[in-house]
Design an enzyme around this catalytic site. Structure first.
Site, PDB file in Angstrom:
ATOM      1  N   ASP A  54       5.745   2.826   2.992  1.00 11.29           N
ATOM      2  CA  ASP A  54       4.391   3.227   4.118  1.00 11.29           C
ATOM      3  C   ASP A  54       3.440   2.125   3.410  1.00 11.29           C
ATOM      4  O   ASP A  54       2.634   1.625   4.195  1.00 11.29           O
ATOM      5  CB  ASP A  54       3.966   4.712   3.753  1.00 11.29           C
ATOM      6  CG  ASP A  54       2.685   4.942   4.700  1.00 11.29           C
ATOM      7  OD1 ASP A  54       2.317   4.662   5.715  1.00 11.29           O
ATOM      8  OD2 ASP A  54       1.828   5.554   3.699  1.00 11.29           O
ATOM      9  N   ALA A  55       3.263   2.354   2.014  1.00 12.64           N
ATOM     10  CA  ALA A  55       2.130   1.488   1.338  1.00 12.64           C
ATOM     11  C   ALA A  55       2.376  -0.227   1.566  1.00 12.64           C
ATOM     12  O   ALA A  55       1.626  -0.963   2.224  1.00 12.64           O
ATOM     13  CB  ALA A  55       2.112   1.555  -0.077  1.00 12.64           C
TER      14      ALA A  55
END
Length: 134
Positions: free
Chosen positions: A26-27
């Site tokens: 996600d990051a």
């Protein structure tokens, strides 16, 4: 430990859950989207934020996943499938269960590639995704 470029062996990565991979991915995905937007001429913080949110929401990630699925090799398909089949505790109201599953799968794949230090492959897949951005 170098947290920006972690060096984990294959066994350590294999022990991670799909949701843990998605947490990292996600990051990674968001940094790539933010970089793409900033380098593409978006100048105001408001525009950058608005476009980032639009491109990282589950529905947009589900569309992105569909663009790269035909390009995945067998190992990548396995990571994607495990990510898609992960069972998160909740799903945002703004997305369907199917969209959220595909978004989680995409994030798991990006997390796995990042931890495997396959940066070239991440850039290759993200390039295909970015071609579909408006």
């Amino acid at each position: 430990m170098d947290y920006l470029h972690p060096k984990l062996d294959d066994a350590a990565i294999a022990r991670m859950s799909s949701l843990a991979l998605a947490h990292v991915g996600d990051a990674v995905y968001e940094v790539m989207v933010r970089t793409w937007l900033a380098c593409g001429g978006m100048q105001t913080a408001r525009n950058l934020h608005r476009h980032t949110v639009a491109l990282v929401r589950a529905s947009a990630q589900a569309e992105a996943a569909q663009r790269i699925l035909p390009l995945l090799d067998g190992e990548e398909q396995d990571v994607y499938r495990h990510g898609r089949n992960a069972k998160p505790k909740s799903v945002p109201r703004s997305s369907s269960v199917a969209e959220y599953a595909q978004a989680t799968a995409l994030e798991a794949l990006f997390g796995w590639l990042y931890l495997k230090q396959r940066y070239g492959r991440i850039n290759e897949l993200f390039g295909v995704i970015a071609e579909g951005f408006q």
